[in-house]
Design a protein around this motif. Structure first.
Motif, PDB file in Angstrom:
ATOM      1  N   GLU A 114       0.823  -1.203   0.000  1.00 18.96           N
ATOM      2  CA  GLU A 114       0.000   0.000   0.000  1.00 18.96           C
ATOM      3  C   GLU A 114       0.861   1.259   0.000  1.00 18.96           C
ATOM      4  OE1 GLU A 114      -3.839  -1.848   2.421  1.00 18.96           O
ATOM      5  OE2 GLU A 114      -2.534  -0.335   3.333  1.00 18.96           O
ATOM      6  N   ASP A 128      -5.777  13.667 -10.262  1.00 23.39           N
ATOM      7  CA  ASP A 128      -6.950  13.234  -9.476  1.00 23.39           C
ATOM      8  C   ASP A 128      -7.664  14.436  -8.894  1.00 23.39           C
ATOM      9  OD1 ASP A 128      -5.363  10.246  -8.101  1.00 23.39           O
ATOM     10  OD2 ASP A 128      -6.333  10.623 -10.023  1.00 23.39           O
ATOM     11  N   LYS A 373      -9.834   2.840   9.502  1.00 17.32           N
ATOM     12  CA  LYS A 373      -9.991   2.918   8.053  1.00 17.32           C
ATOM     13  C   LYS A 373     -11.128   2.015   7.573  1.00 17.32           C
ATOM     14  CE  LYS A 373      -7.631   2.171   3.647  1.00 17.32           C
ATOM     15  NZ  LYS A 373      -6.364   1.783   2.978  1.00 17.32           N
ATOM     16  N   VAL A 377     -14.353   3.202   5.392  1.00 16.73           N
ATOM     17  CA  VAL A 377     -14.630   2.631   4.067  1.00 16.73           C
ATOM     18  C   VAL A 377     -16.045   2.072   4.019  1.00 16.73           C
ATOM     19  CG1 VAL A 377     -14.024   0.776   2.471  1.00 16.73           C
ATOM     20  CG2 VAL A 377     -12.229   2.160   3.533  1.00 16.73           C
ATOM     21  N   ASP A 378     -16.438   1.330   5.067  1.00 15.53           N
ATOM     22  CA  ASP A 378     -17.779   0.744   5.092  1.00 15.53           C
ATOM     23  C   ASP A 378     -18.856   1.831   5.115  1.00 15.53           C
ATOM     24  OD1 ASP A 378     -19.615  -1.634   5.543  1.00 15.53           O
ATOM     25  OD2 ASP A 378     -20.068  -0.422   7.319  1.00 15.53           O
ATOM     26  N   LYS A 381     -19.458   3.754   1.864  1.00 13.89           N
ATOM     27  CA  LYS A 381     -20.046   2.911   0.810  1.00 13.89           C
ATOM     28  C   LYS A 381     -21.530   2.644   1.065  1.00 13.89           C
ATOM     29  CE  LYS A 381     -16.004   0.274  -0.805  1.00 13.89           C
ATOM     30  NZ  LYS A 381     -15.401  -1.077  -0.893  1.00 13.89           N
ATOM     31  N   PRO A 404     -12.562   7.160  -3.723  1.00 17.97           N
ATOM     32  CA  PRO A 404     -11.642   6.054  -3.404  1.00 17.97           C
ATOM     33  C   PRO A 404     -10.173   6.397  -3.630  1.00 17.97           C
ATOM     34  CG  PRO A 404     -13.575   5.217  -4.548  1.00 17.97           C
ATOM     35  CD  PRO A 404     -13.681   6.723  -4.570  1.00 17.97           C
ATOM     36  N   ALA A 405      -9.870   7.078  -4.741  1.00 12.11           N
ATOM     37  CA  ALA A 405      -8.472   7.384  -5.042  1.00 12.11           C
ATOM     38  C   ALA A 405      -7.872   8.393  -4.055  1.00 12.11           C
ATOM     39  CB  ALA A 405      -8.357   7.923  -6.473  1.00 12.11           C
ATOM     40  N   ARG A 406      -8.737   9.129  -3.354  1.00  8.74           N
ATOM     41  CA  ARG A 406      -8.243  10.166  -2.445  1.00  8.74           C
ATOM     42  C   ARG A 406      -8.427   9.791  -0.974  1.00  8.74           C
ATOM     43  NH1 ARG A 406      -4.933  12.985  -4.004  1.00  8.74           N
ATOM     44  NH2 ARG A 406      -5.523  14.765  -2.715  1.00  8.74           N
ATOM     45  N   LEU A 407      -9.089   8.651  -0.709  1.00  9.38           N
ATOM     46  CA  LEU A 407      -9.435   8.311   0.668  1.00  9.38           C
ATOM     47  C   LEU A 407      -8.212   8.167   1.557  1.00  9.38           C
ATOM     48  CD1 LEU A 407     -12.255   6.044   1.834  1.00  9.38           C
ATOM     49  CD2 LEU A 407      -9.987   5.616   2.744  1.00  9.38           C
ATOM     50  N   GLU A 408      -7.193   7.432   1.094  1.00 10.26           N
ATOM     51  CA  GLU A 408      -6.024   7.187   1.938  1.00 10.26           C
ATOM     52  C   GLU A 408      -5.324   8.494   2.324  1.00 10.26           C
ATOM     53  OE1 GLU A 408      -3.618   5.035   4.275  1.00 10.26           O
ATOM     54  OE2 GLU A 408      -5.222   4.163   3.060  1.00 10.26           O
TER      55      GLU A 408
END
Length: 510
Positions: A114, A128, A373, A377-378, A381, A404-408
């Motif tokens: 990751e 992004d 995290k 995420v749950d 969604k 999703p691409a920016r969540l982390e």
């Protein structure tokens, strides 16, 4: 004749004063009615909020009771199983330790992957961000205003290096967790700790007290309100003085630099720009120029050097008096608007902060008081309430949780102490930023609405006064400047325009 004329002026002035008094009474009644309606609306809103809070609290208690029952059941099962396997506990714990060691290695490998993926993703993060802003144009200004774009571009390279540094920290953390696990195994064997796990107290977020606008947000709001008020006053002064100078030029047909009676009489009859300005200028002697019976007396007062004409300096003196009165009226109106806005913002802040705390509890599925995290995420969604709040919260970092691409990277921005999860204080900091943005949006919207309302009131006032003067002229058939009973009786029987105005003027005696 002079005595009669003076008596007529006195009657006209008394009538003018009576009209002003009646107008003030009407305004007072209208304001009282508006305040009563506002009070009813506020009471209804408060009742709705109370019902919503009671319902939310009931749901929370139901979930809490269900979770407690589940934990109690799990503890009972675990105690029963512990008694059954007491004989080979050491072997089972050793096997578990080996399994957990393998899991730690797998997690370390996943986290390393990751981290490498994040480092690679950072190179394309600029694209992004641009794509996200295109999809959410309403956020573009907010992101640009707080410097978020530049800061993120600067941070991209730094995060590439930080990713591998965090990987080393994770390895060290796993080693510490392994040591802690061994201690717990020993504690379990000696009966010092229940296998069911640690008990959890209620989250501070769930029991948080209602609050008003946070200090930083309140200070920012106060500063914006003060700056906006000063800007509004400055703009009004500039516009008023510009209109006053234009009015002088329009009346001064011969461009002699002073206004004669003939020029004034002609202008107040035919020039709508002059009529509009004098109607709303706030200086009664200038307004009396629109009323033929008062015109001569008004000219005598304005002509301070008794030259027979109103020169530029005398005009400016009158204009400054009118400006002072209008500015004072504007400041009173600003104070009224600010009080109403502050009450509305405090109510909005309470609702917003309570909604934010409710969202925290929704995401915090295990009730630990921190957001992991997997929980985030749950929630982003599957929980529509969480999604709706984040979409409209006003904080870009919270909104990035939906991408999703920016969540982390968003989680890393929120996790300021880098402990691997988002605690209550970190959440509250983000919410305060979001609240400040929301309050700024509300203030801008109110400012726009206030301008539109002021323009509408000014237009109505001008039309009403023009209609009133027109009605007076229609009744005053002999153009004597006063209305006798015979003229009034004839007009209210025969003149449809007079009848229409009197029916809708709002003054019961008229």
């Amino acid at each position: 004749a002079e005595a009669r004329e003076e008596a007529e002026r006195a009657r006209a002035e008394a009538k003018e004063e009576a009209e002003r008094a009646r107008a003030e009474s009407e305004r007072a009644r209208a304001e009282a009615k508006a305040e009563a309606e506002q009070a009813r609306a506020e009471a209804g809103a408060e009742s709705e909020r109370a019902r919503a809070e009671a319902k939310a609290e009931a749901e929370r208690m139901k979930l809490f009771a269900s979770a407690e029952a589940g934990r109690a059941k799990a503890e009972a099962i675990e105690r029963e199983n512990a008694l059954k396997r007491s004989a080979d506990l050491a072997k089972a714990e050793a096997a578990r330790a080996r399994v957990e060691a393998l899991e730690r290695e797998e997690r370390a490998a996943r986290e390393a992957a990751e981290a490498r993926a994040e480092a690679a993703a950072a190179k394309g993060a600029s694209d992004d961000l641009v794509n996200f802003l295109k999809q959410h144009p309403d956020l573009e200004k907010e992101v640009a205003d707080d410097g978020c774009v530049e800061q993120r571009l600067i941070d991209f390279e730094k995060r590439c290096a930080d990713a591998f540094f965090r990987l080393e920290q994770m390895v060290e953390l796993r080693a510490a967790q392994s040591l802690e696990l061994e201690k717990r195994i020993q504690a379990i064997a000696s009966g010092e700790e229940r296998i069911a796990g640690r008990s959890r107290g209620p989250s501070r977020v769930s029991t948080a007290k209602k609050s008003v606008i946070p200090k930083k947000a309140a200070e920012a709001r106060k500063a914006r309100a003060k700056a906006a008020a000063e800007k509004e006053v400055a703009a009004f002064k500039e516009e008023f003085l510009s209109a006053a100078r234009q009015c002088f030029r329009l009346i001064d047909k011969d461009q002699g630099g002073s206004l004669s009676k003939a020029e004034i009489v002609e202008a107040v009859k035919s020039d709508q720009v002059v009529i509009k300005f004098l109607t709303t200028c706030g200086e009664e002697n200038l307004q009396f120029l629109l009323h033929p019976p008062r015109l001569q007396k008004a000219l005598e007062i304005l002509d301070t050097d008794k030259s027979g004409e109103v020169d530029a300096d005398e005009w400016e003196e009158a204009i400054n008096r009118g400006l002072s009165k209008r500015v004072e009226q504007l400041k009173v109106e600003q104070e009224r608007r600010e009080r109403a806005a502050q009450r509305a913002d405090e109510e909005f802040s309470v609702e917003f902060l309570n909604a934010a705390r409710a969202v925290f509890r929704m995401i915090d599925a295990d009730g630990s008081g921190t957001l992991e995290k997997a929980e985030v995420v749950d929630a982003v969604k599957n929980n529509q309430k969480v999604i709706k709040f984040l979409e409209t919260c006003g904080n870009p970092n919270l909104q990035y949780l939906l991408v999703p691409a920016r969540l982390e990277s968003a989680l890393q921005q929120l996790d300021t102490d880098r402990d691997g999860h988002i605690d209550e204080s970190e959440w509250e900091e983000c919410i305060e930023v979001a609240l400040s943005a929301k309050l700024e949006q509300r203030e801008a919207k109110r400012e726009s609405q206030a301008k539109a309302a002021a323009a509408e009131v000014a237009a109505f006032t001008l039309d009403f006064k023009n209609a009133a003067r027109r009605c007076f002229e229609l009744i005053d058939k002999d153009e004597g400047g006063t209305l006798d009973k015979g003229e009034i009786v004839r007009a209210v029987k025969e003149d449809a325009e007079v009848i229409s105005f009197l029916e809708t003027c709002g003054e019961e005696n008229l």
